[in-house]
Design an enzyme around this catalytic site. Structure first.
Site, PDB file in Angstrom:
ATOM      1  N   TYR A 143       0.860  -1.183   0.000  1.00 53.64           N
ATOM      2  CA  TYR A 143       0.000   0.000   0.000  1.00 53.64           C
ATOM      3  C   TYR A 143       0.892   1.227   0.000  1.00 53.64           C
ATOM      4  CZ  TYR A 143      -3.552   3.322   1.645  1.00 53.64           C
ATOM      5  OH  TYR A 143      -4.409   4.389   1.782  1.00 53.64           O
ATOM      6  N   ASP A 237       9.415   2.375  -0.043  1.00 62.86           N
ATOM      7  CA  ASP A 237       8.391   3.090   0.711  1.00 62.86           C
ATOM      8  C   ASP A 237       8.551   2.688   2.176  1.00 62.86           C
ATOM      9  OD1 ASP A 237       6.166   3.977   2.023  1.00 62.86           O
ATOM     10  OD2 ASP A 237       4.757   3.461   0.434  1.00 62.86           O
ATOM     11  N   LYS A 265       4.819   9.094   9.150  1.00 68.61           N
ATOM     12  CA  LYS A 265       4.537   8.593  10.504  1.00 68.61           C
ATOM     13  C   LYS A 265       5.533   9.087  11.564  1.00 68.61           C
ATOM     14  CE  LYS A 265       1.875   4.719   8.691  1.00 68.61           C
ATOM     15  NZ  LYS A 265       0.468   4.839   9.032  1.00 68.61           N
TER      16      LYS A 265
HETATM   17  N1  HOZ Z   1      -4.786   1.597   6.697  1.00 67.96           N
HETATM   18  C1  HOZ Z   1      -4.159   2.711   7.358  1.00 67.96           C
HETATM   19  C2  HOZ Z   1      -2.874   2.299   8.053  1.00 67.96           C
HETATM   20  N2  HOZ Z   1      -2.088   1.365   7.341  1.00 67.96           N
HETATM   21  C3  HOZ Z   1      -5.163   3.282   8.312  1.00 67.96           C
HETATM   22  C4  HOZ Z   1      -4.854   4.600   8.840  1.00 67.96           C
HETATM   23  C5  HOZ Z   1      -5.989   5.208   9.652  1.00 67.96           C
HETATM   24  O1  HOZ Z   1      -7.136   4.800   9.542  1.00 67.96           O
HETATM   25  O2  HOZ Z   1      -5.708   6.126  10.394  1.00 67.96           O
END
Ligand code: HOZ
Length: 426
Positions: A143, A237, A265
């Site tokens: 992702y 990434d 992050k």
């Molecule tokens: N799928 C996102 C983290 N890998 C979610 C982030 C979120 O909902 O804050």
């Protein structure tokens, strides 16, 4: 009891699609109502019904020092008092840039943006501008945010909801995105053979968005060789793994050096930040130095830079930190594995630094196809029961877990004890 959260969720759904600002938070794949959070205290979350949870999500990664860390909060408050945003250069941007360049061998220059999505979108544009080519290769289950050309067979929320791509993304925008299989070099070779020009190959070197699935070293070495052979850029990434798998991210685990890296992050200490960086000659293609355009009013804003600086400096000043965090994460997954075994539940586990993952799966997981064979219904039952006992795991089988510095060995022991009871009932 989640009475107030139930009401809050109903109210939120009247005004916000699905009641959430990011789909996975709605708990659709695990069922039930998401606890609405009132506050965080170190390793714990407290919801609006006053339930207290040991938090293994930590805002999906950024909070390596847990919630409301005093030093990070102080730096945010002190900086905010001087102004929230100027849309003009500040010293803080250069300071944070220096810290990143100092740690990442592959980064000579870095540019700050506001999210991981933005970082990746910009890095891809830069790779295309630098190489003069259009095609990119991405891997099933990796992702890279929700920008159009990358929302193809994505992991994370997209996998959770079974929407490998999304309405609203024109086919014309994804036709330059070639898909390969993670940890399978032949699938990448085929992409190179079929394409007229590949600008870059992008991957999470430690995939965290199909659950935790690290790339194998031989696979990364071969990727590097293929990219060099065809003149394509290799992009790591590390939005999730940067400052989480280790102080230098994936570079702690592999000898392979990428051309560009994307970060997010932890480098914002909990504030919205993303960044991308790489070799000077590539980064100098960016406007105003070069012709590739990329911009943002809030990019590099002082409050986010201050939070990021405080977090990175804290990490650097404590040489034993990743060893301690990995010990906690290892104790947790070892305990979960043993609990599963004693209940005859098949479980696959993985750790990288402060990141951990577990799959309700008979076989080891090396790619997205393997991950998709996991028993998501069993995961959902496990998740709900652990939540009732005050343990907050990510609400999808295809996400990664995180430990943080305020967690103690007793917290892990307590979690394992609860998992022992739950595994028997699922
Ligand atoms: N799928 C996102 C983290 N890998 C979610 C982030 C979120 O909902 O804050």
């Amino acid at each position: 009891m989640l009475n107030r959260s139930v009401e809050a969720f109903k109210e939120a759904q009247k005004y916000i699609p699905g009641g959430v600002d990011s789909p996975v938070r709605a708990f659709k794949s695990v069922g039930g109502v998401p606890p609405f959070i009132d506050r965080g205290e170190g390793a714990f979350l407290i919801d609006i019904d006053s339930n207290r949870y040991l938090d293994f999500v930590q805002s999906w990664g950024p909070l390596i020092f847990g919630h409301s860390d005093e030093e990070i909060l102080n730096s945010v408050v002190e900086t905010a008092k001087k102004g929230l945003s100027f849309g003009a250069p500040t010293l803080l941007e250069t300071e944070l840039a220096k810290e990143i360049v100092d740690l990442f061998e592959s980064i000579d220059k870095v540019r700050f943006v506001n999210s991981g999505t933005e970082a990746v979108m910009s890095a891809i544009r830069l790779a295309r501008g630098y190489t003069g080519r259009d095609d990119i290769v991405k891997f099933e289950g990796c992702y890279h945010g929700h920008s159009d050309s990358l929302l193809v067979q994505a992991g994370s929320g997209a996998a959770t909801f079974g929407n490998p791509s999304s309405p609203g993304v024109p086919a014309d925008l994804t036709r330059h995105t070639l898909l390969a299989k993670y940890n399978d070099i032949e699938s990448v070779r085929r992409c190179f053979e079929q394409s007229e020009g590949i600008a870059c190959v992008i991957l999470e070197p430690i995939a965290g968005n199909m659950g935790l699935v690290p790339a194998k070293e031989e696979f990364l070495q071969e990727l590097r060789r293929l990219c060099d052979q065809y003149g394509a850029l290799l992009i790591f990434d590390e939005v999730m793994s940067g400052f989480r798998a280790g102080l230098k991210g994936a570079q702690e685990y592999t000898a392979v050096v990428p051309d560009l890296v994307t970060l997010g992050k932890v480098i914002g200490g909990g504030m919205p930040v993303g960044a991308f960086g790489g070799r000077e000659e590539i980064m100098n293609m960016l406007s105003p130095e070069g012709p590739v355009y990329q911009a943002g009013t809030l990019s590099g804003n002082p409050v986010a830079m201050a939070a990021g600086l405080a977090a990175i400096r804290k990490l650097k000043s404590d040489p034993g930190i990743f060893e301690r965090l990995e010990k906690l994460a290892t104790a947790l997954i070892k305990g979960l594995k043993e609990a599963a075994e004693s209940a005859s539940v098949p479980l696959q586990v993985e750790v990288r630094g402060s990141m951990f993952g577990f799959f309700f799966n008979e076989n080891s997981v090396e790619n997205f196809d393997d991950a998709l064979k996991s028993d998501t219904k069993r995961f959902a039952r496990f998740h709900s029961e652990m939540l009732k006992k005050g343990v907050y795991f990510a609400c999808s089988q295809f996400e990664t877990g995180f430990v943080c510095t305020p967690m103690r060995e007793e917290d892990i022991e307590d979690t394992v004890e609860k998992a022992n009871e739950v595994m028997k009932s699922i």
